[in-house]
Scaffold this motif. Structure first.
Motif, PDB file in Angstrom:
ATOM      1  N   TYR A  52       2.200   2.139  -3.289  1.00  0.00           N
ATOM      2  CA  TYR A  52       0.939   2.059  -4.542  1.00  0.00           C
ATOM      3  C   TYR A  52       1.357   3.390  -4.180  1.00  0.00           C
ATOM      4  O   TYR A  52       0.649   4.488  -5.560  1.00  0.00           O
ATOM      5  CB  TYR A  52       0.270   1.170  -4.248  1.00  0.00           C
ATOM      6  N   MET A  53       0.417   3.851  -3.104  1.00  0.00           N
ATOM      7  CA  MET A  53       0.159   5.382  -2.346  1.00  0.00           C
ATOM      8  C   MET A  53       1.675   6.231  -3.143  1.00  0.00           C
ATOM      9  O   MET A  53       1.502   7.222  -3.527  1.00  0.00           O
ATOM     10  CB  MET A  53      -0.052   5.324  -1.016  1.00  0.00           C
ATOM     11  N   HIS A  76       1.546   8.883  -6.162  1.00  0.00           N
ATOM     12  CA  HIS A  76       1.149  10.998  -5.640  1.00  0.00           C
ATOM     13  C   HIS A  76       2.234  11.251  -6.684  1.00  0.00           C
ATOM     14  O   HIS A  76       2.358  12.469  -6.836  1.00  0.00           O
ATOM     15  CB  HIS A  76       1.152  10.463  -4.298  1.00  0.00           C
ATOM     16  N   LEU A  79      -7.316   2.213  -2.178  1.00  0.00           N
ATOM     17  CA  LEU A  79      -6.302   3.166  -2.100  1.00  0.00           C
ATOM     18  C   LEU A  79      -8.080   4.422  -2.935  1.00  0.00           C
ATOM     19  O   LEU A  79      -8.290   4.336  -3.437  1.00  0.00           O
ATOM     20  CB  LEU A  79      -5.371   3.780  -3.355  1.00  0.00           C
ATOM     21  N   ARG A  80      -7.620   5.862  -1.692  1.00  0.00           N
ATOM     22  CA  ARG A  80      -8.798   6.503  -1.540  1.00  0.00           C
ATOM     23  C   ARG A  80      -8.005   7.936  -2.598  1.00  0.00           C
ATOM     24  O   ARG A  80      -6.800   8.582  -1.976  1.00  0.00           O
ATOM     25  CB  ARG A  80      -9.030   7.165  -0.973  1.00  0.00           C
ATOM     26  N   ILE A  91      -9.207   1.517  -5.970  1.00  0.00           N
ATOM     27  CA  ILE A  91      -9.622   2.698  -5.999  1.00  0.00           C
ATOM     28  C   ILE A  91     -10.931   3.865  -6.011  1.00  0.00           C
ATOM     29  O   ILE A  91     -11.401   3.809  -7.172  1.00  0.00           O
ATOM     30  CB  ILE A  91      -8.284   3.725  -6.811  1.00  0.00           C
ATOM     31  N   ILE A 108      -3.973  11.133  -0.805  1.00  0.00           N
ATOM     32  CA  ILE A 108      -3.915   9.637  -1.090  1.00  0.00           C
ATOM     33  C   ILE A 108      -4.034   9.124   0.132  1.00  0.00           C
ATOM     34  O   ILE A 108      -2.914   9.088   1.211  1.00  0.00           O
ATOM     35  CB  ILE A 108      -2.862   9.234  -1.978  1.00  0.00           C
ATOM     36  N   LYS A 109      -4.430   8.451  -0.153  1.00  0.00           N
ATOM     37  CA  LYS A 109      -5.385   7.056   1.653  1.00  0.00           C
ATOM     38  C   LYS A 109      -5.106   5.957   1.107  1.00  0.00           C
ATOM     39  O   LYS A 109      -5.752   5.371  -0.124  1.00  0.00           O
ATOM     40  CB  LYS A 109      -6.366   7.164   2.451  1.00  0.00           C
ATOM     41  N   GLY A 110      -4.678   4.561   2.223  1.00  0.00           N
ATOM     42  CA  GLY A 110      -4.477   3.399   2.022  1.00  0.00           C
ATOM     43  C   GLY A 110      -4.568   2.417   2.419  1.00  0.00           C
ATOM     44  O   GLY A 110      -4.712   2.972   3.987  1.00  0.00           O
ATOM     45  N   ILE A 161       0.871  -1.022  -0.014  1.00  0.00           N
ATOM     46  CA  ILE A 161       0.086   0.000  -0.281  1.00  0.00           C
ATOM     47  C   ILE A 161       0.427   1.579   0.284  1.00  0.00           C
ATOM     48  O   ILE A 161       0.729   2.189  -0.963  1.00  0.00           O
ATOM     49  CB  ILE A 161      -1.131  -0.308   1.110  1.00  0.00           C
ATOM     50  N   ASP A 162       1.952   1.148   0.690  1.00  0.00           N
ATOM     51  CA  ASP A 162       3.008   2.325   1.048  1.00  0.00           C
ATOM     52  C   ASP A 162       3.716   2.559  -0.247  1.00  0.00           C
ATOM     53  O   ASP A 162       3.221   2.939  -1.002  1.00  0.00           O
ATOM     54  CB  ASP A 162       3.714   2.494   1.960  1.00  0.00           C
TER      55      ASP A 162
END
Length: 367
Positions: free
Chosen positions: A157-158, A162, A210-211, A281, A180-182, A154-155
């Motif tokens: 891809y974030m 970003h 992800l958001r 996403i 971006i939140k994951g 997650i980190d």
């Protein structure tokens, strides 16, 4: 939360152990803290009101908590339950399972109902771990099998997304900020998907999520700019990963009945021949995100056992009033600089320090 909630949380276990009385709390720390402490104990003993903790009984208890108790006491009890669940290893197996069942049936849905989703997720996972340890290890091992290094997927891809969004000049002209939140799907939610739909682990498509929240630049047509920014973000994501068109849902031009607007898409993040679950996403503006939070309120209350619209409206008003009151109290606190502390305040701080030490001593005894 305000100082009363913080004070009550520190004193709760000391008070329950009989080291202090409710009268001493009222004298030293005020009626509000004493009331909250009393309410939190009433909430704690809620499970004893029924003999069989089935679905109907648990739903009735959740509704009772949300309707008749100080909402701050409910949140305080949830925080204490989380602390308890994090330290269950010292208890016998049967007590671990008994407490975990109560938390799973009553407190985890309650946490969701009052808007503390992060509490709910951890309470569910901890309960799942003690109730079904083998299933928990199975799901946990599978989720960890997708990690390839010290940094979580997650980190990774974030950070990648970003950087790509920030580097795009077209998007930069439309937005001031990008957030971006994951999240990983929780162990408990993953297991529910496996059981409900009979899926294999690799068929659960929303393990990674992800958001993207966009802040459009201030213009006369901000809503239109925000929508264009959402679609531009989608184009950038398509350049990074393979989109799965059959899983795309666009709620921007066609909002849900509760006003929810967002662009949902799923992408394949498999690389170097290594298969990974699809990543979902969500793309929305700040305004859409606020609407999404408000729109989720009724669903949250439903999961908490409160289905009547008027009761839901009443609870929301109470929660907002409690939050406003806490904010006012914190705002009105004087700065400590240059202000003499009177004798009563000195006694308060000495008393609170003693209680913290007593609580620590009790915790050491329980270990």
């Amino acid at each position: 939360m305000d100082a009363e909630v913080i004070s009550a949380s520190i004193l709760a276990q000391v008070f329950e152990a009989g080291a202090i009385s409710i009268h001493e709390v009222r004298y030293r720390m005020g009626t509000g803290t004493a009331h909250l402490l009393h309410e939190s104990l009433r909430v704690k003993h809620i499970p004893s009101r029924i003999e069989v903790l089935d679905d109907d009984g648990a739903a009735a208890l959740r509704k009772f908590c949300l309707t008749y108790y100080d909402i701050r006491a409910v949140i305080l009890d949830l925080a204490l339950k989380l602390d308890m669940m994090r330290h269950l290893d010292y208890l016998p197996r049967y007590q671990q399972q008994m407490l975990s069942l109560q938390v799973m049936k009553i407190h985890a849905p309650l946490a969701y109902a009052v808007g503390t989703n992060y509490l709910s997720l951890e309470l569910e996972d901890l309960s799942f771990r003690y109730l079904f340890p083998y299933s928990y290890r199975y799901v946990d091992t599978w989720l960890h099998s997708h990690e390839t290094g010290s940094k979580s997927l997650i980190d990774t891809y974030m950070e990648e997304l970003h950087c790509s969004l920030k580097a795009d000049p077209i998007l930069a002209d439309m937005v001031e900020d990008i957030s971006i939140k994951g999240r990983y799907k929780s162990r408990f939610s993953t297991m529910k998907k496996l059981l409900k739909d009979g899926r294999k682990p690799e068929e659960v498509n929303d393990v990674l999520g992800l958001r993207v929240i966009l802040s459009p630049r201030y213009t006369e047509n901000m809503p239109e700019v925000g929508e264009k920014a959402c679609y531009r973000t989608r184009e950038i994501i398509q350049s990074l990963w393979k989109e799965m068109p059959h899983r795309t849902k666009d709620f921007i031009p066609r909002p849900k009945a509760n006003g929810y607007r967002s662009l949902h898409m799923a992408v394949d993040v498999s690389d170097n021949g290594k298969s990974r679950p699809l990543m979902e996403i969500q793309i929305r503006t700040v305004e859409m995100d606020l609407q999404a939070v408000n729109g989720m309120a009724s669903h949250s209350l439903y999961k908490g056992g409160l289905t009547d619209p008027e009761e839901a409206k009443r609870l929301k008003a109470i929660m907002m009033a409690a939050a406003d009151l806490a904010a006012l109290r914190l705002r009105d606190l004087p700065s400590a600089k240059g202000i003499e502390i009177d004798q009563r305040e000195r006694e308060y701080f000495v008393f609170l320090t003693r209680m913290v030490m007593a609580r620590s001593a009790l915790m050491n005894l329980w270990k």
